[in-house]
Enzyme design. Structure first.
Site, PDB file in Angstrom:
ATOM      1  N   LYS A 111      30.902  37.066  35.370  1.00  0.00           N
ATOM      2  CA  LYS A 111      29.595  36.853  35.990  1.00  0.00           C
ATOM      3  C   LYS A 111      29.541  35.442  36.539  1.00  0.00           C
ATOM      4  O   LYS A 111      30.216  34.530  36.039  1.00  0.00           O
ATOM      5  CB  LYS A 111      28.469  37.050  34.967  1.00  0.00           C
ATOM      6  N   HIS A 153      39.913  39.450  29.601  1.00  0.00           N
ATOM      7  CA  HIS A 153      41.067  39.689  30.473  1.00  0.00           C
ATOM      8  C   HIS A 153      41.899  40.870  29.976  1.00  0.00           C
ATOM      9  O   HIS A 153      43.097  40.945  30.261  1.00  0.00           O
ATOM     10  CB  HIS A 153      41.938  38.426  30.548  1.00  0.00           C
ATOM     11  N   HIS A 154      41.272  41.796  29.254  1.00  0.00           N
ATOM     12  CA  HIS A 154      42.026  42.968  28.804  1.00  0.00           C
ATOM     13  C   HIS A 154      42.406  43.854  29.980  1.00  0.00           C
ATOM     14  O   HIS A 154      43.328  44.671  29.877  1.00  0.00           O
ATOM     15  CB  HIS A 154      41.223  43.770  27.772  1.00  0.00           C
TER      16      HIS A 154
END
Length: 472
Positions: free
Chosen positions: A106, A64-65
């Site tokens: 994914k 979640h960068h």
């Protein structure tokens, strides 16, 4: 999960750990970058015939960068949690390499699509989407799926419709998924984007004379003998564009077998033959054919493009691979052990997380299109044509030389959405390749393009975390 299934994510982590030693980041930050942040495994029932069937499914958000996260949904009976985690991790690094501002994700649905009717597939896809919505694992600013092995435009259309139905009034709802049909605000060029990116990556690699000299090849793509594994979306378009660039497609491999002709194969007619007969075997212009697809990979060529599934080139068969360059159209087709052997004997591997990044690059363009609610080229195309026409008229008036109709039509032309997309994709792939190569050249201790690509990705992700204030 069986012992044999639990290796793909560890392979990715093995590559990561090897590259991490060439960076200056502390161990805690590296562990955060490497780890999967969110793993959602769920099961849901569907009605099938007169009974019910329970479907296994996953969605993994690796990092979640950047927001949203991004990654395809694989429909395959071979899907497992380890595979989805590995593919999500590769997406994180892939997006960083090509400067696409997404975190990696994914999805996977454990089915063989061939065993289900269209109605069954629609029910499965819509129910999968509902499960993601319930857990906040989908949305234009949260997590944006796309097609992958076994899925395509049709399934993405069902996802978009389901999300929009359950989020009435959300103006950006169609940005929840990419790879949609054009009629549902998809983007021109998305279908062939991954294969086009593979071809551009290969062309760019072989254009560097210094590198080609080291492996005993002449620079330039013209005349290079290529074997492609997989005649699906990625494999077909990789072969098609490589042929257009001047390469010679000498071999094509599929799960039913492989065909070979050292004089070259026409990809379009092979595709039509398979469509008509159900197999590439029996193609009349092939001089050799093999019922074992792996034998097809081992035939003489300059470039091998594995564009099917992971773990196709291993320690067991790498000694028989005759190619000097492997361009990874698929995700994870080469095991770490095989790569070590191949590079030790002087071969080059163009790594998956760069080579097949064309799909996510054009998905990014589609997402931007959905958020802006306007097609690329719509506002400025006629203006560009008019400006070019005025310039041509002025030059003709001054010089007295009239252009031919063909010359005039070539110059007096505004760019279409497809042309803009292809231009953006080509620029992205070229710039990214040379960024990776420059990292490799500048640090003699870095041994391969894959390691250099990981170093590039790790450094960019680390900067993102630091900018967020998550890391000092």
């Amino acid at each position: 999960m069986s012992e044999t299934e639990n290796h793909f994510f560890s392979d990715v982590c093995q590559f990561f750990d090897h590259a991490a030693q060439f960076t200056q980041h502390d161990a805690g930050l590296l562990d955060q970058i490497k780890s999967c942040n969110s793993v959602y495994r769920f099961r849901f029932p569907i009605r099938k015939g007169n009974g019910f069937e329970v479907i296994d499914a996953w969605r993994v958000e690796h990092s979640h960068h950047q927001s949203p996260t991004k990654g395809g949904i694989r429909y395959s009976e071979m899907v497992n949690e380890d595979e989805v985690m590995a593919l999500a991790a590769l997406m994180t690094y892939k997006c960083a390499i090509v400067n696409v501002p997404f975190g990696g994700a994914k999805g996977g649905i454990k089915i063989n699509p061939k065993n289900y009717s269209v109605q069954d597939l629609e029910n499965i896809t819509r129910r999968y989407t509902v499960e993601l919505i319930k857990k906040n694992f989908i949305g234009p600013s949260i997590d944006v799926p796309a097609p992958d092995y076994g899925s395509g435009e049709r399934e993405m259309g069902w996802i978009a419709d389901t999300y929009a139905t359950m989020n009435p009034g959300q103006g950006d709802a169609l940005g929840c998924v990419t790879g949609k049909p054009i009629a549902l605000h998809g983007i021109a060029g998305r279908r062939e984007a991954t294969g086009r990116g593979v071809a551009i990556a290969t062309r760019e690699c072989v254009s560097v004379a210094e590198d080609m000299k080291k492996i005993g090849l002449m620079p330039g793509i013209s005349g290079k003998r290529v074997i492609v594994q997989g005649l699906g979306n990625v494999g077909f378009y990789s072969a098609k564009f490589l042929a257009e660039f001047g390469a010679l497609i000498v071999g094509i491999c599929e799960f039913e077998g492989a065909i070979y002709n050292e004089g070259g194969l026409d990809v379009n007619t092979v595709f039509e033959h398979r469509k008509a007969t159900g197999s590439i075997l029996g193609y009349p212009l092939a001089t050799k054919e093999f019922k074992n697809t792996m034998e097809g990979l081992e035939q003489p060529c300059d470039i091998l493009v594995p564009a099917a599934l992971e773990n196709q080139i291993t320690a067991d068969n790498i000694h028989r691979i005759q190619a000097k360059i492997i361009t990874e159209g698929a995700n994870g087709p080469t095991s770490p052990e095989a790569e070590a052997v191949f590079t030790a004997r002087g071969g080059m591997i163009i790594p998956d997380m760069y080579a097949n990044a064309g799909g996510v690059t054009v998905s990014y363009f589609e997402w931007l299109k959905n958020l802006s609610h306007v097609s690329f080229g719509r506002i400025n195309r006629r203006f560009e044509e008019t400006a070019s026409l005025n310039l041509v008229n002025m030059v003709e008036g001054i010089t007295g030389v009239a252009l031919t109709p063909m010359q005039r039509s070539t110059i007096v032309k505004g760019a279409s959405e497809l042309e803009l997309v292809n231009s953006g994709l080509e620029d992205t792939m070229i710039r990214s390749y040379h960024e990776i190569r420059e990292t490799l050249v500048q640090n003699p201790k870095i041994d391969t393009l894959r390691t250099a690509a990981f170093v590039v990705a790790i450094n960019k992700i680390a900067v993102s975390y630091k900018n967020l204030g998550v890391w000092p």
